[in-house]
Scaffold this motif. Structure first.
Motif, PDB file in Angstrom:
ATOM      1  N   GLU A  14       0.847  -1.187   0.000  1.00 42.05           N
ATOM      2  CA  GLU A  14       0.000   0.000   0.000  1.00 42.05           C
ATOM      3  C   GLU A  14       0.882   1.236   0.000  1.00 42.05           C
ATOM      4  OE1 GLU A  14      -2.938   0.143   3.058  1.00 42.05           O
ATOM      5  OE2 GLU A  14      -3.364  -1.986   2.866  1.00 42.05           O
ATOM      6  N   PRO A  15       0.490   2.278  -0.743  1.00 42.89           N
ATOM      7  CA  PRO A  15       1.295   3.497  -0.754  1.00 42.89           C
ATOM      8  C   PRO A  15       1.160   4.271   0.553  1.00 42.89           C
ATOM      9  CG  PRO A  15      -0.696   3.795  -2.047  1.00 42.89           C
ATOM     10  CD  PRO A  15      -0.663   2.351  -1.624  1.00 42.89           C
ATOM     11  N   VAL A  16       2.266   4.870   0.955  1.00 41.10           N
ATOM     12  CA  VAL A  16       2.307   5.708   2.154  1.00 41.10           C
ATOM     13  C   VAL A  16       2.992   7.008   1.769  1.00 41.10           C
ATOM     14  CG1 VAL A  16       3.241   5.942   4.490  1.00 41.10           C
ATOM     15  CG2 VAL A  16       2.411   3.713   3.699  1.00 41.10           C
ATOM     16  N   ALA A  17       2.400   8.120   2.124  1.00 44.43           N
ATOM     17  CA  ALA A  17       3.005   9.426   1.873  1.00 44.43           C
ATOM     18  C   ALA A  17       3.171  10.142   3.205  1.00 44.43           C
ATOM     19  CB  ALA A  17       2.144  10.249   0.925  1.00 44.43           C
ATOM     20  N   LYS A  18       4.339  10.722   3.404  1.00 40.06           N
ATOM     21  CA  LYS A  18       4.628  11.514   4.606  1.00 40.06           C
ATOM     22  C   LYS A  18       5.189  12.838   4.135  1.00 40.06           C
ATOM     23  CE  LYS A  18       5.704   7.414   7.260  1.00 40.06           C
ATOM     24  NZ  LYS A  18       6.714   6.636   7.934  1.00 40.06           N
ATOM     25  N   CYS A  19       4.712  13.930   4.722  1.00 41.17           N
ATOM     26  CA  CYS A  19       5.167  15.259   4.337  1.00 41.17           C
ATOM     27  C   CYS A  19       5.491  16.075   5.582  1.00 41.17           C
ATOM     28  CB  CYS A  19       4.091  15.990   3.547  1.00 41.17           C
ATOM     29  SG  CYS A  19       3.615  15.190   2.005  1.00 41.17           S
ATOM     30  N   TYR A  20       6.574  16.850   5.485  1.00 40.34           N
ATOM     31  CA  TYR A  20       7.001  17.726   6.575  1.00 40.34           C
ATOM     32  C   TYR A  20       7.406  19.074   6.013  1.00 40.34           C
ATOM     33  CZ  TYR A  20       7.329  13.556   9.527  1.00 40.34           C
ATOM     34  OH  TYR A  20       7.053  12.412  10.217  1.00 40.34           O
ATOM     35  N   LEU A  21       7.371  20.083   6.868  1.00 41.74           N
ATOM     36  CA  LEU A  21       7.879  21.404   6.518  1.00 41.74           C
ATOM     37  C   LEU A  21       9.378  21.434   6.753  1.00 41.74           C
ATOM     38  CD1 LEU A  21       5.211  23.718   8.187  1.00 41.74           C
ATOM     39  CD2 LEU A  21       5.572  23.390   5.728  1.00 41.74           C
ATOM     40  N   GLU A  51      -2.007  18.306   8.034  1.00 40.90           N
ATOM     41  CA  GLU A  51      -1.161  17.243   8.573  1.00 40.90           C
ATOM     42  C   GLU A  51       0.326  17.522   8.377  1.00 40.90           C
ATOM     43  OE1 GLU A  51      -2.559  13.172   7.514  1.00 40.90           O
ATOM     44  OE2 GLU A  51      -4.075  14.282   6.376  1.00 40.90           O
ATOM     45  N   ILE A  52       0.660  18.526   7.587  1.00 41.75           N
ATOM     46  CA  ILE A  52       2.063  18.807   7.258  1.00 41.75           C
ATOM     47  C   ILE A  52       2.628  19.757   8.307  1.00 41.75           C
ATOM     48  CG2 ILE A  52       3.638  19.727   5.538  1.00 41.75           C
ATOM     49  CD1 ILE A  52       1.506  19.001   3.421  1.00 41.75           C
ATOM     50  N   THR A  53       3.553  19.250   9.108  1.00 36.78           N
ATOM     51  CA  THR A  53       4.146  20.019  10.194  1.00 36.78           C
ATOM     52  C   THR A  53       5.659  19.865  10.160  1.00 36.78           C
ATOM     53  OG1 THR A  53       3.998  18.147  11.710  1.00 36.78           O
ATOM     54  CG2 THR A  53       2.110  19.668  11.667  1.00 36.78           C
ATOM     55  N   VAL A  82       8.058  22.410   1.559  1.00 39.03           N
ATOM     56  CA  VAL A  82       7.517  21.114   1.983  1.00 39.03           C
ATOM     57  C   VAL A  82       8.339  20.018   1.309  1.00 39.03           C
ATOM     58  CG1 VAL A  82       5.487  19.601   1.952  1.00 39.03           C
ATOM     59  CG2 VAL A  82       5.191  22.084   2.166  1.00 39.03           C
ATOM     60  N   ARG A  83       8.636  18.973   2.054  1.00 39.33           N
ATOM     61  CA  ARG A  83       9.258  17.772   1.469  1.00 39.33           C
ATOM     62  C   ARG A  83       8.372  16.583   1.811  1.00 39.33           C
ATOM     63  NH1 ARG A  83      15.327  16.882   2.286  1.00 39.33           N
ATOM     64  NH2 ARG A  83      15.332  18.433   0.642  1.00 39.33           N
ATOM     65  N   CYS A  84       8.051  15.816   0.769  1.00 40.37           N
ATOM     66  CA  CYS A  84       7.233  14.618   0.942  1.00 40.37           C
ATOM     67  C   CYS A  84       8.024  13.403   0.487  1.00 40.37           C
ATOM     68  CB  CYS A  84       5.964  14.716   0.104  1.00 40.37           C
ATOM     69  SG  CYS A  84       4.869  16.064   0.570  1.00 40.37           S
ATOM     70  N   PRO A 134      -4.062   2.185 -10.115  1.00 42.21           N
ATOM     71  CA  PRO A 134      -5.502   2.131  -9.872  1.00 42.21           C
ATOM     72  C   PRO A 134      -5.838   1.648  -8.464  1.00 42.21           C
ATOM     73  CG  PRO A 134      -4.949   1.161 -11.989  1.00 42.21           C
ATOM     74  CD  PRO A 134      -3.654   1.418 -11.280  1.00 42.21           C
ATOM     75  N   GLY A 135      -6.526   2.483  -7.724  1.00 39.71           N
ATOM     76  CA  GLY A 135      -6.949   2.141  -6.365  1.00 39.71           C
ATOM     77  C   GLY A 135      -5.845   2.206  -5.324  1.00 39.71           C
ATOM     78  N   LEU A 136      -4.654   2.638  -5.706  1.00 40.77           N
ATOM     79  CA  LEU A 136      -3.529   2.694  -4.774  1.00 40.77           C
ATOM     80  C   LEU A 136      -3.099   4.146  -4.604  1.00 40.77           C
ATOM     81  CD1 LEU A 136      -1.513  -0.351  -6.134  1.00 40.77           C
ATOM     82  CD2 LEU A 136      -2.920  -0.273  -4.068  1.00 40.77           C
ATOM     83  N   GLN A 137      -3.741   4.811  -3.655  1.00 36.22           N
ATOM     84  CA  GLN A 137      -3.475   6.223  -3.423  1.00 36.22           C
ATOM     85  C   GLN A 137      -3.341   6.508  -1.936  1.00 36.22           C
ATOM     86  OE1 GLN A 137      -6.885   8.054  -5.221  1.00 36.22           O
ATOM     87  NE2 GLN A 137      -5.943   8.086  -7.239  1.00 36.22           N
ATOM     88  N   ALA A 138      -2.539   7.529  -1.646  1.00 34.26           N
ATOM     89  CA  ALA A 138      -2.436   8.046  -0.285  1.00 34.26           C
ATOM     90  C   ALA A 138      -2.573   9.555  -0.374  1.00 34.26           C
ATOM     91  CB  ALA A 138      -1.097   7.669   0.335  1.00 34.26           C
ATOM     92  N   VAL A 139      -3.231  10.149   0.601  1.00 31.82           N
ATOM     93  CA  VAL A 139      -3.459  11.587   0.620  1.00 31.82           C
ATOM     94  C   VAL A 139      -2.926  12.161   1.919  1.00 31.82           C
ATOM     95  CG1 VAL A 139      -5.237  13.381   0.668  1.00 31.82           C
ATOM     96  CG2 VAL A 139      -5.503  11.419  -0.845  1.00 31.82           C
TER      97      VAL A 139
END
Length: 122
Positions: free
Chosen positions: A28-35, A106-108, A41-43, A96-101
């Motif tokens: 499953e895709p995982v996305a993490k983003c920070y300032l 949430e970006i800190t 922003v870097r993700c 298809p069907g594999l997304q992360a938002v």
């Protein structure tokens, strides 16, 4: 005899479906983003077992649906961008069907001394 054959066939089919579902969940895709600072922003995009996905597509999308940035992840599986002025979210789409938002809220900044290694590398 036919009853036993049908029962075995059903059991094998169920086992196959279970293995297929487990395999799909393992990536499953995982996305993490920070300032990095107040304007940057870097993700990072990866799988849920932390496999890097360089070249995968990531988008920054305004809440009105307009795509602000569309890019592929770099060799470190990261995307760095200037923080948009309007409300936005980050969409990590690996198929298809594999997304992360990641929603803007949430970006800190990472906790002091606890930044992941991909945050420290340029």
């Amino acid at each position: 005899m036919r009853y036993i054959e049908r029962t075995i066939a059903r059991g094998l089919a169920l086992a196959g479906l279970t293995l297929a579902a487990a395999g799909a969940l393992a990536h499953e895709p995982v996305a993490k983003c920070y300032l990095l600072d107040e304007q940057t922003v870097r993700c990072r995009g990866s799988t849920n077992d932390d496999e890097a996905l360089p070249g995968a597509r990531m988008e920054v999308v305004a809440h009105n649906g307009k795509t602000l940035i569309e890019a592929k992840l770099d060799a470190n599986s990261t995307l760095t961008f200037k923080k948009p002025q309007q409300a936005f979210y980050v969409l990590f789409d690996t198929g298809p069907g594999l997304q992360a938002v990641v929603e803007q809220e949430e970006i800190t900044k990472p906790l002091p001394g606890r930044a992941p290694s991909w945050m420290r590398n340029p």
